[in-house]
Design an enzyme around this catalytic site. Structure first.
Site, PDB file in Angstrom:
ATOM      1  NE  ARG A 180      -4.683  -5.187  -5.473  1.00 50.24           N
ATOM      2  CZ  ARG A 180      -3.645  -5.492  -6.248  1.00 50.24           C
ATOM      3  NH1 ARG A 180      -2.731  -4.564  -6.517  1.00 50.24           N
ATOM      4  NH2 ARG A 180      -3.504  -6.693  -6.727  1.00 50.24           N
ATOM      5  CB  CYS A 238       3.307  -5.862  -3.770  1.00 46.51           C
ATOM      6  SG  CYS A 238       4.400  -6.348  -5.133  1.00 46.51           S
TER       7      CYS A 238
END
Length: 283
Positions: A180, A238
């Site tokens: 990611r 995050c």
């Protein structure tokens, strides 16, 4: 004060003269809607078996606000949060221990919320419920109301501009999976990639296969290798401020203070004006 507690230490504290308030925050990021399965029910899991005296706290209802421009798990209304904590028996002068099913992401977010709002003594059960080998209680607990009144500012908090600045002046860690970060996949948010200048540091590397944190010295070496040298200001983000809280907790175990960017990538990527970097390098 250590930020985590072992199951044996918790059992001893619960048997002592000043037992802690224990919060059960079992939660999972549900993909049930897409998969057609029933969503995880933390309250039902709590009723089926929990550490005796532990009170269930619903992360989605009490620890975050509804998703929107500020991200998928923004800060909750503090009056609502305070009322939920008092209903769970949380008082300012009584230690609190938080646990979840074992991953400790939800527990860490609860730990961070209580620390940010001024509670002086909060720890996470290392390894969560899976580490507990004592008896379990069933049903729902009915604690005496607590007196905790949240006052924000107890630990550092970043907004989007602060995160962008810290990526240039200090160390901003991206706690998501490496794929990611590199922009190879993005299963949830609208844009793939990372905040320019941020360093990849997956949360999963903070713990062993059992879900327990790695030793403090090992964590300290990990974060030092990533750039958390003495005098360096550190922040973490995050996807939506949940797994990053686990990273802030791991940093605390290592003796390194760090700020949390709660909005995280879900807030950052929702603003088309904000820059995005891809690939393995920070820039």
């Amino acid at each position: 004060m250590n930020a985590i507690i072992s199951a044996s230490e918790l059992a001893s504290d619960l048997a002592g003269s000043r037992p802690p308030t224990v919060l059960d925050v079992r939660w999972q990021m549900s993909t049930a809607k897409a998969a057609g399965a029933a969503p995880f029910d933390g309250r039902a899991a709590h009723a089926a078996g929990h550490i005796p005296g532990a009170v269930f706290v619903d992360l989605d209802a009490d620890l975050v606000a509804p998703p929107g421009p500020a991200g998928r798990h923004p800060l909750p209304d503090l009056e609502h949060f305070g009322a939920a904590m008092r209903a769970a028996g949380v008082s300012a002068d009584r230690p609190v221990v938080v646990y979840d099913g074992g991953q400790s992401w939800a527990a860490a977010r609860t730990w961070w919320m209580l620390r940010w709002t001024g509670h002086p003594d909060v720890r996470v059960l290392d390894g969560g419920l899976t580490a507990w080998d004592g008896p379990l209680a069933t049903g729902a607990e009915e604690p005496a109301p607590g007196d905790f009144r949240p006052v924000p500012g107890g630990v550092p908090l970043l907004d989007a501009d602060g995160a962008a600045a810290l990526a240039r002046t200090g160390l901003l860690l991206d706690a998501r999976a490496g794929a990611r970060y590199r922009g190879e996949v993005e299963p949830i948010d609208p844009v793939a990639g990372h905040i320019p200048g941020a360093v990849s540091a997956p949360t999963t590397e903070n713990a062993t296969e059992t879900g327990r944190f790695r030793p403090a010295a090992e964590l300290a070496e990990r974060f030092k290798a990533l750039g958390a040298t003495e005098g360096t200001e550190v922040g973490v983000y995050c996807g939506s401020g949940i797994s990053a809280a686990h990273q802030v907790l791991a940093l605390a175990v290592a003796g390194i203070p760090a700020a949390l960017y709660v909005g995280s990538w879900s807030e950052w990527s929702a603003d088309a004006a904000r820059p995005v970097a891809v690939g393995p390098d920070p820039e």
